[in-house]
Write a protein that holds these residues in place. Sequence first.
Motif, PDB file in Angstrom:
ATOM      1  N   THR A 126      37.889  40.114  65.898  1.00 34.23           N
ATOM      2  CA  THR A 126      37.624  40.216  64.618  1.00 34.23           C
ATOM      3  C   THR A 126      38.079  41.481  64.201  1.00 34.23           C
ATOM      4  N   ASP A 127      39.105  42.166  65.493  1.00 34.96           N
ATOM      5  CA  ASP A 127      39.129  43.697  65.107  1.00 34.96           C
ATOM      6  C   ASP A 127      41.146  44.137  64.823  1.00 34.96           C
ATOM      7  N   ARG A 128      41.175  42.814  63.854  1.00 35.23           N
ATOM      8  CA  ARG A 128      43.043  42.223  63.208  1.00 35.23           C
ATOM      9  C   ARG A 128      42.733  41.873  62.673  1.00 35.23           C
ATOM     10  N   VAL A 129      43.741  42.394  61.544  1.00 39.60           N
ATOM     11  CA  VAL A 129      43.722  41.836  59.916  1.00 39.60           C
ATOM     12  C   VAL A 129      44.624  40.013  59.770  1.00 39.60           C
ATOM     13  N   VAL A 130      45.663  40.563  60.742  1.00 34.67           N
ATOM     14  CA  VAL A 130      46.752  39.496  60.930  1.00 34.67           C
ATOM     15  C   VAL A 130      47.195  39.359  62.096  1.00 34.67           C
ATOM     16  N   MET A 131      47.757  38.005  62.793  1.00 37.15           N
ATOM     17  CA  MET A 131      48.247  37.251  63.973  1.00 37.15           C
ATOM     18  C   MET A 131      49.276  36.258  64.232  1.00 37.15           C
ATOM     19  N   ALA A 132      50.087  36.850  64.885  1.00 33.20           N
ATOM     20  CA  ALA A 132      50.944  35.694  64.459  1.00 33.20           C
ATOM     21  C   ALA A 132      51.566  35.308  66.033  1.00 33.20           C
ATOM     22  N   GLY A 133      51.704  34.213  66.778  1.00 28.77           N
ATOM     23  CA  GLY A 133      52.505  34.235  67.265  1.00 28.77           C
ATOM     24  C   GLY A 133      52.853  32.573  67.876  1.00 28.77           C
ATOM     25  N   ASN A 134      54.290  32.648  68.461  1.00 27.93           N
ATOM     26  CA  ASN A 134      54.515  31.088  68.821  1.00 27.93           C
ATOM     27  C   ASN A 134      54.337  30.001  66.920  1.00 27.93           C
ATOM     28  N   GLY A 135      54.816  30.720  66.057  1.00 28.48           N
ATOM     29  CA  GLY A 135      54.647  29.737  65.105  1.00 28.48           C
ATOM     30  C   GLY A 135      53.515  29.198  64.249  1.00 28.48           C
ATOM     31  N   HIS A 175      37.198  35.681  60.250  1.00 28.92           N
ATOM     32  CA  HIS A 175      36.143  36.139  59.485  1.00 28.92           C
ATOM     33  C   HIS A 175      35.170  37.158  60.415  1.00 28.92           C
ATOM     34  N   TRP A 176      34.893  38.419  60.505  1.00 34.93           N
ATOM     35  CA  TRP A 176      33.470  38.913  61.543  1.00 34.93           C
ATOM     36  C   TRP A 176      32.477  38.166  61.133  1.00 34.93           C
ATOM     37  N   ALA A 177      32.054  37.768  60.610  1.00 36.79           N
ATOM     38  CA  ALA A 177      30.565  36.877  60.382  1.00 36.79           C
ATOM     39  C   ALA A 177      30.905  35.543  60.773  1.00 36.79           C
ATOM     40  N   ALA A 178      31.927  35.148  61.237  1.00 37.27           N
ATOM     41  CA  ALA A 178      32.084  34.041  61.615  1.00 37.27           C
ATOM     42  C   ALA A 178      33.113  33.649  62.759  1.00 37.27           C
ATOM     43  N   TYR A 218      50.330  31.581  62.782  1.00 41.13           N
ATOM     44  CA  TYR A 218      49.748  32.723  62.244  1.00 41.13           C
ATOM     45  C   TYR A 218      48.134  32.984  61.649  1.00 41.13           C
ATOM     46  N   THR A 219      47.455  33.358  61.866  1.00 37.95           N
ATOM     47  CA  THR A 219      46.045  33.419  61.020  1.00 37.95           C
ATOM     48  C   THR A 219      45.450  34.400  60.999  1.00 37.95           C
ATOM     49  N   SER A 220      44.752  35.005  60.354  1.00 34.68           N
ATOM     50  CA  SER A 220      44.237  35.309  59.312  1.00 34.68           C
ATOM     51  C   SER A 220      42.955  35.594  59.144  1.00 34.68           C
ATOM     52  N   GLY A 221      42.202  36.879  58.858  1.00 35.51           N
ATOM     53  CA  GLY A 221      41.018  37.426  58.266  1.00 35.51           C
ATOM     54  C   GLY A 221      39.812  37.466  58.297  1.00 35.51           C
ATOM     55  N   GLY A 222      40.327  37.170  56.750  1.00 38.21           N
ATOM     56  CA  GLY A 222      39.231  37.304  55.670  1.00 38.21           C
ATOM     57  C   GLY A 222      39.875  36.578  54.430  1.00 38.21           C
ATOM     58  N   SER A 223      39.207  35.989  53.067  1.00 28.17           N
ATOM     59  CA  SER A 223      39.600  35.805  51.813  1.00 28.17           C
ATOM     60  C   SER A 223      40.951  36.223  51.516  1.00 28.17           C
ATOM     61  N   PHE A 224      40.271  37.655  51.620  1.00 30.13           N
ATOM     62  CA  PHE A 224      41.042  39.130  50.992  1.00 30.13           C
ATOM     63  C   PHE A 224      41.911  39.583  51.526  1.00 30.13           C
ATOM     64  N   SER A 225      41.877  39.481  53.209  1.00 31.52           N
ATOM     65  CA  SER A 225      42.761  39.665  54.165  1.00 31.52           C
ATOM     66  C   SER A 225      43.775  38.214  54.376  1.00 31.52           C
ATOM     67  N   ALA A 226      44.047  37.508  53.285  1.00 31.69           N
ATOM     68  CA  ALA A 226      44.806  36.378  53.852  1.00 31.69           C
ATOM     69  C   ALA A 226      46.254  36.606  52.979  1.00 31.69           C
ATOM     70  N   ALA A 227      45.555  37.874  51.920  1.00 33.43           N
ATOM     71  CA  ALA A 227      46.711  38.537  51.524  1.00 33.43           C
ATOM     72  C   ALA A 227      47.495  39.897  51.803  1.00 33.43           C
ATOM     73  N   HIS A 228      47.261  40.007  53.333  1.00 35.21           N
ATOM     74  CA  HIS A 228      47.874  40.261  54.063  1.00 35.21           C
ATOM     75  C   HIS A 228      49.240  39.738  55.090  1.00 35.21           C
ATOM     76  N   LEU A 229      48.558  38.972  54.930  1.00 32.78           N
ATOM     77  CA  LEU A 229      49.507  37.797  55.836  1.00 32.78           C
ATOM     78  C   LEU A 229      50.059  36.977  55.212  1.00 32.78           C
TER      79      LEU A 229
END
Length: 320
Positions: A150-159, A132-135, A161-172
Amino acid sequence: MKNVAFLLPAGANIAALETARHGFIVANEYRAARGLLPGFQVRTLAVEREVSLDGGRITVQADATLDEAGAVDICIVPPLQGAISDAVLNNRETVAWLARHHRQGGEVASLCLGAALLAAAGLLDGQEAVVHWAAQNLYANLFPSVQWVTDRVVMAGNGVYTSGGSFSAAHLVLHLVEKYTDRDTAIWCAKFFQLDWSRQSQLPFAVFMGSKDHADQVVRAVQAYIEGSYPEKIAVDELASRHAMGRRTLERRFRQATGHSIVEYLQRVRVEAAKQRLESTRKSVAEVMYEVGYNDTKAFREIFSKYCGLSPVSYRERDQ
């Protein structure tokens, strides 16, 4: 069918966990209604069967303990509440389990601030990861071996995955649903939860506050000057002269303390001021541009888009 396990670490944000868990359940329901096999088996795992959360206000019964976990394809870590450093210390067994799980070929995902446990397990070392951008500043200090973005919502690689915010987690969740079932199921889930699946960036939601958690008084003075005088023409050489030091020395100290160059800091302060004017006034984009210190429309649009992810016009239309 993929075995999905939601961890219940100490300090877990149960609301965000349940929202994400429900996403997989809805995916299964959609597929069942169409005569398809379910895509996911969903369980909760914890160190102990009973987990106390939210300062003792909520008690959750895990489906199994980590020792009883059995086969897990994807392990998901929910956001954390409270002090992150305390959460890492209080979840040492969970962190060790995550490291073993990934080492044995399992996938790991984090929702928002849950990335701290992945970082503590060493799963993000030397990699880019979303938070999350605030963290971002906090996580950069706690886990310097990770490149926090913090310029992405979801990133994935090497098994991982990370996501950017509690509601952005839905995109993951949508990402995993599409990956392990099909696009039709993911689109249905996006419609069911009324998600704008096209959003790929946190930038339109980020607020630039400028890092002040350092002890360099000269840099603090420069920050204060920029924030109070951003509409004016500010030259780095003049700032250096004002504080009786060379330009290169000031630039080095400023970047070390804030993570930004002086020019970048000025740009971000101006863009933040422009965003506030676009949100709260009916002034034209040109008027806002002049008020925050720019007189070149093309340059203003490019810099605004760089830090906001949208053009000034699109940013205004978003909130109308």
